[in-house]
Scaffold this active site. Structure first.
Site, mmCIF file in Angstrom:
data_model
loop_
_atom_site.group_PDB
_atom_site.id
_atom_site.type_symbol
_atom_site.label_atom_id
_atom_site.label_comp_id
_atom_site.label_asym_id
_atom_site.label_seq_id
_atom_site.Cartn_x
_atom_site.Cartn_y
_atom_site.Cartn_z
ATOM 1 N N GLN A 84 -5.542 -0.114 -4.134
ATOM 2 C CA GLN A 84 -6.415 -1.306 -4.404
ATOM 3 C C GLN A 84 -6.843 -0.664 -5.497
ATOM 4 O OE1 GLN A 84 -7.984 -4.504 -1.690
ATOM 5 N NE2 GLN A 84 -9.747 -4.594 -3.290
ATOM 6 N N CYS A 127 0.528 -0.913 -0.169
ATOM 7 C CA CYS A 127 0.061 -0.049 0.021
ATOM 8 C C CYS A 127 0.657 1.366 -0.126
ATOM 9 C CB CYS A 127 -1.122 0.093 1.478
ATOM 10 S SG CYS A 127 -0.020 0.366 2.819
ATOM 11 N N GLU A 128 0.593 2.205 -0.408
ATOM 12 C CA GLU A 128 1.443 3.765 -0.789
ATOM 13 C C GLU A 128 0.985 4.300 0.385
ATOM 14 O OE1 GLU A 128 -0.519 4.877 -4.924
ATOM 15 O OE2 GLU A 128 -1.202 6.406 -3.606
ATOM 16 N N HIS A 129 0.679 3.464 1.527
ATOM 17 C CA HIS A 129 0.418 4.845 2.688
ATOM 18 C C HIS A 129 0.919 4.094 3.302
ATOM 19 C CE1 HIS A 129 -3.939 5.590 0.923
ATOM 20 N NE2 HIS A 129 -2.828 6.519 0.358
ATOM 21 N N HIS A 130 1.527 2.723 3.747
ATOM 22 C CA HIS A 130 2.095 2.467 4.626
ATOM 23 C C HIS A 130 3.294 1.138 4.432
ATOM 24 C CE1 HIS A 130 -2.152 3.244 6.784
ATOM 25 N NE2 HIS A 130 -1.224 3.550 7.577
ATOM 26 N N HIS A 141 -4.858 -6.335 3.734
ATOM 27 C CA HIS A 141 -4.284 -4.776 3.688
ATOM 28 C C HIS A 141 -3.786 -5.122 5.299
ATOM 29 C CE1 HIS A 141 -5.396 -2.625 0.035
ATOM 30 N NE2 HIS A 141 -6.379 -3.756 0.121
ATOM 31 N N CYS A 174 -2.194 -2.925 6.477
ATOM 32 C CA CYS A 174 -1.980 -1.866 6.643
ATOM 33 C C CYS A 174 -3.303 -1.970 8.078
ATOM 34 C CB CYS A 174 -2.069 -0.609 6.412
ATOM 35 S SG CYS A 174 -3.127 -0.076 5.255
HETATM 36 ZN ZN LIG Z 1 -1.850 1.292 3.809
#
Ligand SMILES: [Zn+2]
Length: 218
Positions: free
Chosen positions: A151, A110-113, A179, A181
């Site tokens: 996603q 994931c591009e956030h975590h 996910h 995260c």
């Molecule tokens: Zn994430």
């Protein structure tokens, strides 16, 4: 779309969610890539920040292992999904029914975590006079999975590139994934999965076609 260097292909790259490093290959705006020693130093910083000693025996080789692992996790930036789909077969005896590759496993981040996204993709299309080798559908999933993702975006990117390059009657993509995260940090909800879909052409217009595909994908 005729060759990889064509104007049409260039326009496609600009419009789709292409990584700046990849776009730079076509626009000749060089973006500096950090060196391997820079990356290994960054990993040592993270180890130290976490509270451990990056010089101890067990961790001495870890920065180079992490760099190699990340090379694999993010190998999709160096690959062009449109190029993968360019070789097609036209001797198909008028075959014009649905083609569905089911349950394609993938691993993404994931591009956030930068936490793992582990899932499966179902990719279907109805050809318009030509088909691709079925392994190419799985490779397109991998090219987008091996990048930093959400996603929803990945689902759209897979459908869009097949639609752009193959010009079929329609494309359908469903992705189900867990996910990390969400399961190993934050809200800690293990056992949930996220389902996303993108329908184009006849899959979007015709409810019966869409239902037929969704029947295969559940
Ligand atoms: Zn994430």
């Amino acid at each position: 779309m005729s060759g990889v260097g064509s104007e049409q292909h260039r326009a496609f790259l600009m419009n789709s969610n292409i990584h700046p490093l990849e776009r730079a290959q076509f626009t000749h705006n060089k973006i500096d890539r950090p060196t391997r020693p820079d990356v290994e130093a960054a990993v040592r910083t993270i180890i130290q920040w976490a509270g451990d000693d990056p010089r101890r025996d067990g961790l001495a080789e870890t920065p180079s292992r992490v760099a190699r692992a990340f090379e694999e996790f993010f190998s999709g930036y160096g690959q062009d999904p449109a190029e993968i789909l360019e070789k097609t077969f036209e001797e198909i005896e008028g075959y014009d029914e649905m083609i569905t590759l089911r349950g394609i496993p993938f691993e993404s981040h994931c591009e956030h975590h930068m936490a793992p996204i582990i899932g499966q993709a179902w990719v279907g299309y109805i050809p318009n006079g030509r088909v691709v080798g079925i392994s190419k559908l799985a490779r397109v999933v991998d090219v987008f999975a091996k990048r930093l993702q959400i996603q929803e975006k990945m689902t759209a990117q897979i459908a869009n590139v097949i639609h752009e390059v193959l010009k079929p009657q329609g494309v359908a993509v469903v992705i189900k994934a867990t996910h990390h995260c969400m399961s190993t940090r934050g809200i800690h909800k293990a056992g949930t999965d996220l389902v996303t879909s993108r329908m184009l052409g006849c899959f979007r217009e015709n409810a019966i076609t869409r239902q037929e595909f969704l029947g295969l994908a559940t």
